[in-house]
Motif scaffolding. Structure first.
Motif, PDB file in Angstrom:
ATOM      1  N   VAL A  43       1.487  -1.533  -0.010  1.00 56.00           N
ATOM      2  CA  VAL A  43      -0.282  -0.121   0.256  1.00 56.00           C
ATOM      3  C   VAL A  43       0.961   0.934  -0.064  1.00 56.00           C
ATOM      4  O   VAL A  43       0.782   2.592  -0.564  1.00 56.00           O
ATOM      5  CB  VAL A  43      -0.731  -0.180   1.008  1.00 56.00           C
ATOM      6  CG1 VAL A  43      -1.743   1.280   1.287  1.00 56.00           C
ATOM      7  CG2 VAL A  43      -1.585  -1.071   0.703  1.00 56.00           C
ATOM      8  N   PHE A  44       1.734   1.384   0.659  1.00 53.10           N
ATOM      9  CA  PHE A  44       3.407   2.378   0.766  1.00 53.10           C
ATOM     10  C   PHE A  44       3.781   2.483  -1.015  1.00 53.10           C
ATOM     11  O   PHE A  44       3.779   3.514  -1.176  1.00 53.10           O
ATOM     12  CB  PHE A  44       4.023   2.190   1.954  1.00 53.10           C
ATOM     13  CG  PHE A  44       4.695   3.346   1.937  1.00 53.10           C
ATOM     14  CD1 PHE A  44       4.827   4.448   2.369  1.00 53.10           C
ATOM     15  CD2 PHE A  44       6.151   3.002   1.002  1.00 53.10           C
ATOM     16  CE1 PHE A  44       6.111   5.619   2.559  1.00 53.10           C
ATOM     17  CE2 PHE A  44       6.837   4.290   1.475  1.00 53.10           C
ATOM     18  CZ  PHE A  44       7.059   5.275   1.644  1.00 53.10           C
ATOM     19  N   ALA A  45       4.276   1.769  -1.512  1.00 47.38           N
ATOM     20  CA  ALA A  45       5.154   1.585  -2.511  1.00 47.38           C
ATOM     21  C   ALA A  45       3.852   2.206  -3.257  1.00 47.38           C
ATOM     22  O   ALA A  45       4.215   2.680  -4.559  1.00 47.38           O
ATOM     23  CB  ALA A  45       4.968   0.354  -2.400  1.00 47.38           C
ATOM     24  N   LEU A  65       2.246   6.425  -6.597  1.00 49.75           N
ATOM     25  CA  LEU A  65       1.302   7.307  -7.291  1.00 49.75           C
ATOM     26  C   LEU A  65       1.484   9.034  -7.223  1.00 49.75           C
ATOM     27  O   LEU A  65       1.093   9.993  -7.789  1.00 49.75           O
ATOM     28  CB  LEU A  65      -0.577   7.262  -7.104  1.00 49.75           C
ATOM     29  CG  LEU A  65      -0.979   5.668  -7.586  1.00 49.75           C
ATOM     30  CD1 LEU A  65      -2.380   5.654  -6.380  1.00 49.75           C
ATOM     31  CD2 LEU A  65      -1.553   5.827  -9.337  1.00 49.75           C
ATOM     32  N   LEU A  66       1.941   9.177  -5.711  1.00 51.44           N
ATOM     33  CA  LEU A  66       1.744  10.607  -5.662  1.00 51.44           C
ATOM     34  C   LEU A  66       3.501  11.053  -6.476  1.00 51.44           C
ATOM     35  O   LEU A  66       3.259  12.462  -6.148  1.00 51.44           O
ATOM     36  CB  LEU A  66       2.147  10.753  -3.885  1.00 51.44           C
ATOM     37  CG  LEU A  66       1.086  10.658  -3.105  1.00 51.44           C
ATOM     38  CD1 LEU A  66       1.883  10.473  -1.730  1.00 51.44           C
ATOM     39  CD2 LEU A  66       0.771  11.935  -3.035  1.00 51.44           C
ATOM     40  N   LEU A  67       3.955   9.958  -6.506  1.00 53.59           N
ATOM     41  CA  LEU A  67       5.475  10.612  -7.726  1.00 53.59           C
ATOM     42  C   LEU A  67       5.005  10.809  -9.243  1.00 53.59           C
ATOM     43  O   LEU A  67       5.236  11.926 -10.044  1.00 53.59           O
ATOM     44  CB  LEU A  67       6.373   9.076  -7.397  1.00 53.59           C
ATOM     45  CG  LEU A  67       7.399   9.758  -8.986  1.00 53.59           C
ATOM     46  CD1 LEU A  67       8.039  10.350  -8.207  1.00 53.59           C
ATOM     47  CD2 LEU A  67       7.735   8.399  -8.548  1.00 53.59           C
ATOM     48  N   PRO A  83       7.929   5.473   7.575  1.00 54.91           N
ATOM     49  CA  PRO A  83       7.858   5.156   6.296  1.00 54.91           C
ATOM     50  C   PRO A  83       6.214   6.437   5.438  1.00 54.91           C
ATOM     51  O   PRO A  83       6.538   7.366   4.899  1.00 54.91           O
ATOM     52  CB  PRO A  83       6.867   4.138   5.794  1.00 54.91           C
ATOM     53  CG  PRO A  83       6.503   3.213   6.651  1.00 54.91           C
ATOM     54  CD  PRO A  83       7.376   3.563   7.795  1.00 54.91           C
ATOM     55  N   TRP A  84       5.966   6.409   6.140  1.00 54.36           N
ATOM     56  CA  TRP A  84       4.161   7.019   5.602  1.00 54.36           C
ATOM     57  C   TRP A  84       4.340   8.777   6.394  1.00 54.36           C
ATOM     58  O   TRP A  84       3.808   9.454   5.812  1.00 54.36           O
ATOM     59  CB  TRP A  84       3.036   6.739   6.821  1.00 54.36           C
ATOM     60  CG  TRP A  84       2.508   5.184   6.457  1.00 54.36           C
ATOM     61  CD1 TRP A  84       2.555   4.137   7.091  1.00 54.36           C
ATOM     62  CD2 TRP A  84       1.877   5.940   5.457  1.00 54.36           C
ATOM     63  NE1 TRP A  84       2.246   3.088   5.822  1.00 54.36           N
ATOM     64  CE2 TRP A  84       1.360   3.877   4.602  1.00 54.36           C
ATOM     65  CE3 TRP A  84       1.393   5.886   4.261  1.00 54.36           C
ATOM     66  CZ2 TRP A  84       0.655   3.892   3.520  1.00 54.36           C
ATOM     67  CZ3 TRP A  84       1.126   5.644   3.103  1.00 54.36           C
ATOM     68  CH2 TRP A  84       0.274   3.869   2.945  1.00 54.36           C
ATOM     69  N   SER A  85       5.524   8.614   7.811  1.00 56.70           N
ATOM     70  CA  SER A  85       5.896  10.256   8.462  1.00 56.70           C
ATOM     71  C   SER A  85       6.793  10.388   7.330  1.00 56.70           C
ATOM     72  O   SER A  85       6.605  12.322   6.998  1.00 56.70           O
ATOM     73  CB  SER A  85       6.395  10.011   9.503  1.00 56.70           C
ATOM     74  OG  SER A  85       5.528   9.589  10.606  1.00 56.70           O
ATOM     75  N   ALA A  86       7.472   9.644   6.722  1.00 50.82           N
ATOM     76  CA  ALA A  86       8.122   9.692   5.193  1.00 50.82           C
ATOM     77  C   ALA A  86       8.031  10.679   4.135  1.00 50.82           C
ATOM     78  O   ALA A  86       8.082  11.489   3.323  1.00 50.82           O
ATOM     79  CB  ALA A  86       9.669   9.037   5.457  1.00 50.82           C
ATOM     80  N   LEU A  87       6.944  10.074   3.875  1.00 52.88           N
ATOM     81  CA  LEU A  87       6.197   9.856   3.109  1.00 52.88           C
ATOM     82  C   LEU A  87       5.162  11.704   2.998  1.00 52.88           C
ATOM     83  O   LEU A  87       4.743  12.356   2.016  1.00 52.88           O
ATOM     84  CB  LEU A  87       4.380   9.155   2.964  1.00 52.88           C
ATOM     85  CG  LEU A  87       4.054   9.231   1.348  1.00 52.88           C
ATOM     86  CD1 LEU A  87       4.448   8.914  -0.273  1.00 52.88           C
ATOM     87  CD2 LEU A  87       2.735   8.531   0.941  1.00 52.88           C
ATOM     88  N   VAL A  88       4.712  11.294   4.286  1.00 54.91           N
ATOM     89  CA  VAL A  88       3.691  12.969   4.582  1.00 54.91           C
ATOM     90  C   VAL A  88       4.747  14.440   4.832  1.00 54.91           C
ATOM     91  O   VAL A  88       4.754  15.209   3.818  1.00 54.91           O
ATOM     92  CB  VAL A  88       3.288  12.955   6.148  1.00 54.91           C
ATOM     93  CG1 VAL A  88       2.342  14.871   6.156  1.00 54.91           C
ATOM     94  CG2 VAL A  88       2.002  12.524   6.641  1.00 54.91           C
ATOM     95  N   LEU A  89       6.181  14.396   5.225  1.00 55.78           N
ATOM     96  CA  LEU A  89       7.631  14.806   4.811  1.00 55.78           C
ATOM     97  C   LEU A  89       7.581  15.248   3.681  1.00 55.78           C
ATOM     98  O   LEU A  89       7.452  16.263   2.825  1.00 55.78           O
ATOM     99  CB  LEU A  89       8.321  14.538   5.824  1.00 55.78           C
ATOM    100  CG  LEU A  89       9.634  15.622   6.111  1.00 55.78           C
ATOM    101  CD1 LEU A  89       9.275  17.309   7.241  1.00 55.78           C
ATOM    102  CD2 LEU A  89      10.768  14.293   6.454  1.00 55.78           C
ATOM    103  N   GLY A  90       7.686  13.894   2.382  1.00 59.12           N
ATOM    104  CA  GLY A  90       8.297  14.348   1.054  1.00 59.12           C
ATOM    105  C   GLY A  90       7.126  15.280   0.373  1.00 59.12           C
ATOM    106  O   GLY A  90       7.855  16.434  -0.383  1.00 59.12           O
ATOM    107  N   VAL A  91       5.890  15.180   0.799  1.00 66.75           N
ATOM    108  CA  VAL A  91       5.229  15.458   0.410  1.00 66.75           C
ATOM    109  C   VAL A  91       5.414  17.197   0.467  1.00 66.75           C
ATOM    110  O   VAL A  91       5.245  18.239  -0.489  1.00 66.75           O
ATOM    111  CB  VAL A  91       3.337  15.026   0.802  1.00 66.75           C
ATOM    112  CG1 VAL A  91       2.100  16.062   0.230  1.00 66.75           C
ATOM    113  CG2 VAL A  91       3.502  13.594  -0.673  1.00 66.75           C
ATOM    114  N   LEU A  92       5.015  17.552   2.123  1.00 70.48           N
ATOM    115  CA  LEU A  92       5.715  18.818   2.715  1.00 70.48           C
ATOM    116  C   LEU A  92       6.838  19.813   1.281  1.00 70.48           C
ATOM    117  O   LEU A  92       6.899  20.902   1.656  1.00 70.48           O
ATOM    118  CB  LEU A  92       5.960  19.062   3.692  1.00 70.48           C
ATOM    119  CG  LEU A  92       4.515  18.936   4.152  1.00 70.48           C
ATOM    120  CD1 LEU A  92       4.591  19.272   6.097  1.00 70.48           C
ATOM    121  CD2 LEU A  92       3.001  20.029   3.658  1.00 70.48           C
TER     122      LEU A  92
END
Length: 122
Positions: A23-25, A30-32, A98-107
């Protein structure tokens, strides 16, 4: 000579957290893809944004003589995307969040398009 059959092997169990990793991948992919599409549109738009510099519609920041802000507006989202990918990969692999990193990556990524739009529209 009646030999009993060997006991059946237990079915392989999925690795713990395997579904969450998938799910994370998928979410990260999709975000990428969305970020690459946004970068393409912004790059295309920024290529023609300098056309308004001779009119009253051009902003003073974007239309200065040095061209630095024009480069920031054109390549800022791409640099922000690279920084966001590095943030997500390091956060998912090294920190194991991973989920915290994904949120930080979006920011982190959001700063690039925001800077580009702020540069053009002031």
């Amino acid at each position: 000579m009646n030999v009993p059959p060997p006991p059946p092997y237990p079915p392989p169990r999925p690795s713990p957290g395997g579904t969450r990793k998938v799910v994370f991948a998928v979410a990260a992919g999709l975000l990428l893809a969305a970020a690459v599409a946004v970068n393409g549109l912004l790059f295309f738009g920024m290529a023609f944004a300098g056309d308004s510099c001779g009119t009253s519609a051009g902003t003073a920041r974007f239309c200065d003589d040095s061209g630095v802000w024009m480069l920031v507006a054109m390549f800022g989202p791409t640099v922000a995307l690279a920084a966001a990918v590095i943030t997500v990969v390091l956060g998912a692999v090294r920190v194991r969040r991973p989920w915290s990193a994904l949120v930080l990556g979006v920011l982190v990524y959001a700063t690039g398009p925001a800077l580009a739009l702020f540069t053009v529209f002031g």
